[in-house]
Scaffold this motif. Structure first.
Motif, PDB file in Angstrom:
ATOM      1  N   LEU A  65     -57.529 -42.194  16.350  1.00  0.00           N
ATOM      2  CA  LEU A  65     -59.077 -42.457  16.628  1.00  0.00           C
ATOM      3  C   LEU A  65     -59.005 -43.885  17.321  1.00  0.00           C
ATOM      4  CD1 LEU A  65     -61.225 -41.526  13.552  1.00  0.00           C
ATOM      5  CD2 LEU A  65     -61.209 -40.539  15.880  1.00  0.00           C
ATOM      6  N   ARG A  66     -59.880 -43.634  18.429  1.00  0.00           N
ATOM      7  CA  ARG A  66     -60.303 -44.978  19.035  1.00  0.00           C
ATOM      8  C   ARG A  66     -61.152 -46.014  18.049  1.00  0.00           C
ATOM      9  NH1 ARG A  66     -57.888 -45.995  24.047  1.00  0.00           N
ATOM     10  NH2 ARG A  66     -58.187 -44.307  25.383  1.00  0.00           N
ATOM     11  N   SER A  67     -61.112 -47.140  18.524  1.00  0.00           N
ATOM     12  CA  SER A  67     -61.941 -48.057  17.766  1.00  0.00           C
ATOM     13  C   SER A  67     -63.431 -47.781  17.825  1.00  0.00           C
ATOM     14  CB  SER A  67     -61.859 -49.718  18.493  1.00  0.00           C
ATOM     15  OG  SER A  67     -62.379 -49.554  19.676  1.00  0.00           O
ATOM     16  N   ASP A  68     -64.078 -48.352  16.959  1.00  0.00           N
ATOM     17  CA  ASP A  68     -65.654 -48.105  16.732  1.00  0.00           C
ATOM     18  C   ASP A  68     -66.480 -48.679  18.033  1.00  0.00           C
ATOM     19  OD1 ASP A  68     -68.114 -47.193  15.188  1.00  0.00           O
ATOM     20  OD2 ASP A  68     -68.586 -49.330  15.135  1.00  0.00           O
ATOM     21  N   THR A  69     -65.901 -49.616  18.426  1.00  0.00           N
ATOM     22  CA  THR A  69     -66.564 -50.410  19.715  1.00  0.00           C
ATOM     23  C   THR A  69     -66.548 -49.396  20.890  1.00  0.00           C
ATOM     24  OG1 THR A  69     -66.228 -52.568  19.206  1.00  0.00           O
ATOM     25  CG2 THR A  69     -66.474 -52.028  21.394  1.00  0.00           C
ATOM     26  N   TYR A  70     -65.106 -48.854  21.098  1.00  0.00           N
ATOM     27  CA  TYR A  70     -64.769 -47.968  22.011  1.00  0.00           C
ATOM     28  C   TYR A  70     -65.404 -46.568  22.124  1.00  0.00           C
ATOM     29  CZ  TYR A  70     -61.949 -45.070  25.482  1.00  0.00           C
ATOM     30  OH  TYR A  70     -61.709 -44.289  26.393  1.00  0.00           O
ATOM     31  N   GLN A  71     -65.799 -46.136  20.851  1.00  0.00           N
ATOM     32  CA  GLN A  71     -66.343 -44.873  20.616  1.00  0.00           C
ATOM     33  C   GLN A  71     -67.848 -45.022  21.188  1.00  0.00           C
ATOM     34  OE1 GLN A  71     -65.162 -41.444  18.119  1.00  0.00           O
ATOM     35  NE2 GLN A  71     -63.879 -43.049  16.902  1.00  0.00           N
ATOM     36  N   THR A  72     -68.403 -46.171  20.363  1.00  0.00           N
ATOM     37  CA  THR A  72     -69.857 -46.308  20.664  1.00  0.00           C
ATOM     38  C   THR A  72     -69.945 -46.438  22.008  1.00  0.00           C
ATOM     39  OG1 THR A  72     -69.953 -47.491  18.579  1.00  0.00           O
ATOM     40  CG2 THR A  72     -71.672 -47.867  20.194  1.00  0.00           C
ATOM     41  N   SER A  73     -69.290 -47.189  22.776  1.00  0.00           N
ATOM     42  CA  SER A  73     -69.540 -47.385  24.030  1.00  0.00           C
ATOM     43  C   SER A  73     -69.259 -46.058  25.082  1.00  0.00           C
ATOM     44  CB  SER A  73     -68.449 -48.451  24.816  1.00  0.00           C
ATOM     45  OG  SER A  73     -67.250 -48.090  24.736  1.00  0.00           O
ATOM     46  N   VAL A  74     -68.539 -45.246  24.891  1.00  0.00           N
ATOM     47  CA  VAL A  74     -68.154 -44.236  25.397  1.00  0.00           C
ATOM     48  C   VAL A  74     -69.430 -42.838  25.018  1.00  0.00           C
ATOM     49  CG1 VAL A  74     -66.719 -42.357  25.699  1.00  0.00           C
ATOM     50  CG2 VAL A  74     -65.529 -44.590  25.959  1.00  0.00           C
ATOM     51  N   LEU A  75     -69.276 -42.832  23.828  1.00  0.00           N
ATOM     52  CA  LEU A  75     -70.485 -41.774  23.273  1.00  0.00           C
ATOM     53  C   LEU A  75     -71.699 -42.081  23.697  1.00  0.00           C
ATOM     54  CD1 LEU A  75     -68.759 -40.874  19.993  1.00  0.00           C
ATOM     55  CD2 LEU A  75     -68.907 -39.505  21.812  1.00  0.00           C
ATOM     56  N   TYR A  76     -72.270 -43.467  23.593  1.00  0.00           N
ATOM     57  CA  TYR A  76     -73.661 -43.585  23.687  1.00  0.00           C
ATOM     58  C   TYR A  76     -73.985 -44.455  24.711  1.00  0.00           C
ATOM     59  CZ  TYR A  76     -73.088 -41.846  18.882  1.00  0.00           C
ATOM     60  OH  TYR A  76     -72.784 -40.916  17.925  1.00  0.00           O
ATOM     61  N   LEU A  77     -73.422 -45.337  25.121  1.00  0.00           N
ATOM     62  CA  LEU A  77     -73.901 -46.290  26.269  1.00  0.00           C
ATOM     63  C   LEU A  77     -73.305 -45.624  27.734  1.00  0.00           C
ATOM     64  CD1 LEU A  77     -73.112 -49.734  24.512  1.00  0.00           C
ATOM     65  CD2 LEU A  77     -75.202 -48.599  24.831  1.00  0.00           C
ATOM     66  N   ALA A  78     -72.139 -45.464  27.806  1.00  0.00           N
ATOM     67  CA  ALA A  78     -71.822 -45.155  29.141  1.00  0.00           C
ATOM     68  C   ALA A  78     -72.552 -44.176  30.018  1.00  0.00           C
ATOM     69  CB  ALA A  78     -70.340 -44.666  28.926  1.00  0.00           C
ATOM     70  N   PRO A  79     -72.790 -42.918  29.113  1.00  0.00           N
ATOM     71  CA  PRO A  79     -73.790 -41.737  29.720  1.00  0.00           C
ATOM     72  C   PRO A  79     -75.138 -42.603  30.372  1.00  0.00           C
ATOM     73  CG  PRO A  79     -72.806 -41.030  27.671  1.00  0.00           C
ATOM     74  CD  PRO A  79     -72.544 -42.710  27.821  1.00  0.00           C
ATOM     75  N   VAL A  80     -75.525 -43.468  29.546  1.00  0.00           N
ATOM     76  CA  VAL A  80     -76.837 -43.953  30.029  1.00  0.00           C
ATOM     77  C   VAL A  80     -76.563 -44.809  31.085  1.00  0.00           C
ATOM     78  CG1 VAL A  80     -78.780 -45.367  29.251  1.00  0.00           C
ATOM     79  CG2 VAL A  80     -77.661 -43.989  27.526  1.00  0.00           C
ATOM     80  N   ILE A  81     -75.776 -45.766  31.026  1.00  0.00           N
ATOM     81  CA  ILE A  81     -75.567 -46.571  32.399  1.00  0.00           C
ATOM     82  C   ILE A  81     -75.364 -45.641  33.634  1.00  0.00           C
ATOM     83  CG2 ILE A  81     -73.842 -48.226  33.154  1.00  0.00           C
ATOM     84  CD1 ILE A  81     -73.707 -49.452  30.290  1.00  0.00           C
TER      85      ILE A  81
END
Length: 593
Positions: free
Chosen positions: A306-322
């Motif tokens: 698994l990826r780190s919590d920071t990576y997963q949070t950024s990829v799953l929730y922030l990146a699509p918004v940005i």
């Protein structure tokens, strides 16, 4: 042992889910098969019933699993384990299309895009009607041509499919290693697309591990018969060798189920997007949702760990918004000059420059536009620029060009105000100070903007107050431009979600995007002054930026001919942020306090 193996496969060969969780349980608790065989068999039967007969979506607890339930176990075999298993075989058969190379468009989505592009009514319906993986794409299009009564060519479809493919690095590393150790790899693909298309994709992605490639349309056979044909071929070639051929595929029904029933050895590789159900994400039904699941699955679950919590949070929730916001900016701006208001260090600006073009940036802040004098003025400044409260007064003093050894308290408003006032006094506190500064600001803005110019402003400042204050200054200085104003706030405001929820989520994402940005303190005739914001932990920052960058890199690399990839809507943005709010809050605490 062979009998045990036969029993195990007999109990776990009804569908892909049973097979996967059976393998997970075997990997985690295989020692129980020898020490507690009846308990082990009982748990395998529970898996069989739970995911097979009952088709339950509820958590399943099993003996020996430390996690709350087996659904929480991410136990894909380590690369070395998969490689070691496969290296014993002379030949490997893989599906390739779906495991190593992942088309991000479903058939129906592709056909609808093609219909819109070709402007042929009924094309999508006809394409679906005549879809047959045993027929070459040219023959399918001949039938479509007769159906729609218009000339059509498969070239556009082949190009669009080729441009919308992502590579699974986990599978690639396995196949590369296996091929390097003299195991031949045959890609047997269930597809009407030509062999040349797949060979071109392999070359484009510098994949050299495939020994032979064959499609169902080339042989005009269904996939089951074609796989069986190659299994028999390799068994005959390696007659007398026990481990002649193994199958490695992500399509359970077509490649795994029947071959296991025939006694052939096959490894099931679940598609990465399958594991997204473990995350709290909305079930988007749109074309964006389909693409999101494919890309997110590949980013988060195409590695053995698994990826780190920071990576997963950024990829799953922030990146699509940005990325969705960047797409919106580009589309709305049309041919107008795009001018970002805020900071050239802002992540939005950096990603825009990297993937979409060169950005014009006006360094700006509410503090410059509204220079405080009284305590009430300062309260308004801190309300509009909350990050100021995180900067120590000595940094402010340094940014303003003088030393203030007495200002050592971190994040103290009173010390900030002292530093500001002292810098004003050091300039003589003359009556014409305001006029000089006002003229400097006017000249600064005129260097970016010309009268009658068509501009698309994108406000990146906290609470949008910086951008709104800049627009007021333009009126004050009679700088007449034809402009449209856009910001995260106005983008999210298009959602139907309740206003308090919008405000909460907007503040949350703005907090993360404003981290580490230098604050513009003052614009003088000859220079502009900044104060550096507190630095965040480098490792966390790298993971955050790495996750967002990977998502945008993949999405911007996918092309749908003349169309942009499907955008996330404002409503979907809000739902995504709401579903990941807890994760984003944890990330915010780690990054900005």
């Amino acid at each position: 042992m062979n009998i045990k193996k036969m029993i195990f496969h007999a109990l776990t060969n009804f569908n892909g889910e049973i097979s996967y969780y059976g393998e997970v349980y075997l990997t985690r608790c295989g020692n129980m098969a020898g020490t507690k065989p009846f308990l082990f068999a009982w748990n395998i039967m529970k898996i069989n019933f739970h995911y097979g007969i009952a088709k339950s979506k509820e958590p399943l607890k099993l003996s020996g699993i430390k996690e709350n339930n087996i659904d929480q176990v991410y136990s894909r075999l380590k690369l070395t384990q998969n490689m070691r298993i496969m290296l014993d075989y002379k030949h490997l058969i893989t599906d390739l299309w779906g495991s190593l190379l992942k088309p991000v468009l479903s058939g129906e989505a592709l056909y609808k895009i093609l219909e819109d592009d070709l402007q042929i009514e009924g094309f999508a319906k006809a394409r679906k009607k005549f879809d047959d993986k045993k027929l070459p794409i040219e023959e399918i299009y001949n039938k479509i041509e007769k159906e729609v009564q218009k000339p059509v060519s498969p070239d556009l479809e082949i190009k669009m499919v080729s441009d919308a493919v992502i590579v699974n690095p986990y599978v690639l590393e396995i196949l590369d290693t296996v091929a390097a150790n003299h195991t031949s790899i045959t890609a047997v693909i269930d597809s009407s697309y030509p062999e040349e298309m797949f060979n071109d994709l392999l070359k484009k992605n510098m994949i050299c591990c495939i020994s032979e490639l064959v499609t169902t349309s080339q042989k005009k056979k269904n996939i089951g018969k074609l796989v069986s044909e190659y299994v028999r071929k390799y068994k005959k070639e390696e007659k007398g060798y026990g481990k002649s051929v193994r199958i490695f595929a992500s399509d359970y029904d077509k490649y795994i189920l029947k071959q296991r029933r025939k006694g052939n050895t096959a490894t099931y590789y679940p598609a990465p997007e399958y594991f997204l159900k473990r995350n709290n994400i909305p079930d988007f039904k749109s074309s964006f949702g389909e693409l999101y699941r494919m890309v997110e699955g590949n980013l988060n679950y195409s590695r053995p760990l698994l990826r780190s919590d920071t990576y997963q949070t950024s990829v799953l929730y922030l990146a699509p918004v940005i990325y969705g916001f960047l797409q919106e900016v580009l589309e709305r701006a049309d041919e107008r000059k795009i001018v970002f208001i805020g900071s050239s260090e802002h992540m939005i600006v950096k990603y825009f420059n990297k993937y979409m073009g060169n950005a014009h940036v006006i360094e700006w802040s509410y503090l410059v536009a509204n220079q405080p004098k009284k305590s009430d003025d300062w309260d308004e400044v801190f309300r509009c620029m909350p990050f100021l409260d995180k900067i120590s007064a000595d940094r402010i003093a340094f940014g303003l060009g003088f030393t203030a050894p007495s200002y050592k308290l971190e994040r103290a408003r009173s010390d900030f105000m002292k530093a500001w006032r002292e810098s004003r006094s050091s300039h003589g506190d003359k009556e014409d100070n305001y006029v000089e500064e006002s003229n400097a600001i006017k000249s600064y803005l005129e260097s970016f903007l010309q009268d009658k110019e068509q501009v698309f402003f994108v406000d990146l400042t906290e609470k949008d107050m910086g951008g709104k204050s800049l627009l007021e200054k333009l009126k004050e200085y009679n700088i007449n431009i034809d402009y449209e104003y856009f910001s995260i706030h106005s983008y999210l405001d298009e959602s139907n979600m309740a206003d308090p929820v919008k405000m909460r989520l907007e503040e949350l994402i703005q907090n993360i995007m404003q981290m580490e940005l230098p604050v513009l303190l003052r614009i003088d005739k000859d220079k502009i002054s900044f104060a550096q914001a507190p630095m965040v932990p480098t490792e966390e920052k790298d993971r955050l930026y790495g996750g967002i960058n990977e998502y945008i890199r993949i999405m911007s690399g996918i092309t749908y001919k003349n169309q942009s990839v499907p955008k996330i809507t404002a409503d979907e943005v809000m739902k995504l942020l709401l579903s990941g709010e807890t994760s984003i809050q944890r990330l915010k605490r780690r990054l900005v306090g």
